[in-house]
Design an enzyme around this catalytic site. Structure first.
Site, PDB file in Angstrom:
ATOM      1  N   GLY A  70      50.894 -85.399  -7.577  1.00 13.58           N
ATOM      2  CA  GLY A  70      50.159 -86.660  -7.527  1.00 13.58           C
ATOM      3  C   GLY A  70      48.696 -86.396  -7.239  1.00 13.58           C
ATOM      4  O   GLY A  70      48.161 -85.347  -7.592  1.00 13.58           O
ATOM      5  N   CYS A  71      48.065 -87.332  -6.582  1.00 12.59           N
ATOM      6  CA  CYS A  71      46.641 -87.210  -6.267  1.00 12.59           C
ATOM      7  C   CYS A  71      46.379 -85.935  -5.466  1.00 12.59           C
ATOM      8  O   CYS A  71      46.991 -85.710  -4.426  1.00 12.59           O
ATOM      9  CB  CYS A  71      46.197 -88.434  -5.470  1.00 12.59           C
ATOM     10  SG  CYS A  71      44.495 -88.338  -4.910  1.00 12.59           S
ATOM     11  N   PHE A  72      45.471 -85.109  -5.949  1.00 15.23           N
ATOM     12  CA  PHE A  72      45.228 -83.840  -5.248  1.00 15.23           C
ATOM     13  C   PHE A  72      44.616 -84.032  -3.873  1.00 15.23           C
ATOM     14  O   PHE A  72      44.729 -83.171  -3.017  1.00 15.23           O
ATOM     15  CB  PHE A  72      44.439 -82.839  -6.084  1.00 15.23           C
ATOM     16  CG  PHE A  72      43.199 -83.331  -6.777  1.00 15.23           C
ATOM     17  CD1 PHE A  72      42.357 -84.280  -6.250  1.00 15.23           C
ATOM     18  CD2 PHE A  72      42.868 -82.798  -8.013  1.00 15.23           C
ATOM     19  CE1 PHE A  72      41.213 -84.698  -6.912  1.00 15.23           C
ATOM     20  CE2 PHE A  72      41.725 -83.198  -8.693  1.00 15.23           C
ATOM     21  CZ  PHE A  72      40.895 -84.161  -8.128  1.00 15.23           C
TER      22      PHE A  72
END
Length: 169
Positions: free
Chosen positions: A9-11
């Site tokens: 997902g979002c880093f």
């Protein structure tokens, strides 16, 4: 030193859990798995490059084993969601373990099989295990985001943290 690459997902949300471990030398946000060299954040978000947001981890295997990194990775993701993670949807947010050696591949596959067999989740474990491709660093403002923007980080990771608390604690 060895290298591990994980997409979950979002880093922004993947950096802190790894950075806090002994034996980790660096955790950098970036893009991998696509067909466009050196993509920008805007290009990746447009979902036209094939890249995923990921973190590249440089670690000392004498202090922390790759197996331990994979186990930590699972606890930061929803391994039953192939179409993104939490509020972040789309192929650029899909969960992937990128292996850099055949040994890493074996460890990741065994760990995935163990997680599936554990019965922790009713749904199948759909996180993919793929060979590492070129890793392109994300723009500077993405690096260490949780330190630079703690309030925004807390807001952007709230749904993730609720899921992790309910499923991994």
């Amino acid at each position: 030193m060895e290298r591990a690459i994980f997409a979950g997902g979002c880093f922004w949300c993947m950096v802190q859990p790894f950075e806090e471990q002994a034996g980790i030398l660096s955790v950098r946000s970036g893009y991998t798995g696509g067909h466009l060299p050196n993509p920008s954040y805007e290009q990746v978000c447009a979902k036209t490059t094939g890249h995923t947001e990921a973190v590249e981890i440089i670690f000392d295997p004498k202090q922390i084993a790759y197996k331990d990194l994979v186990e930590l990775y699972w606890t930061q993701t929803d391994p039953t969601d192939a179409f993104g993670q939490f509020e972040d949807r789309g192929d650029n947010y899909r969960p992937v373990i990128y292996y850099t050696t055949e040994r890493q591949k074996e460890i990741a596959e065994q760990s995935k099989a163990n997680l599936q067999a554990s019965g922790r989740f009713d749904q199948p474990i759909v996180t993919t295990i793929e060979p590492a491709e070129p890793f392109y660093l994300a723009e500077d403002y993405h690096q260490g985001f949780y330190k630079k923007n703690p309030k925004r980080y807390a807001q952007s990771s709230a749904i993730r943290h609720q899921f992790l608390e309910e499923n991994w604690s």
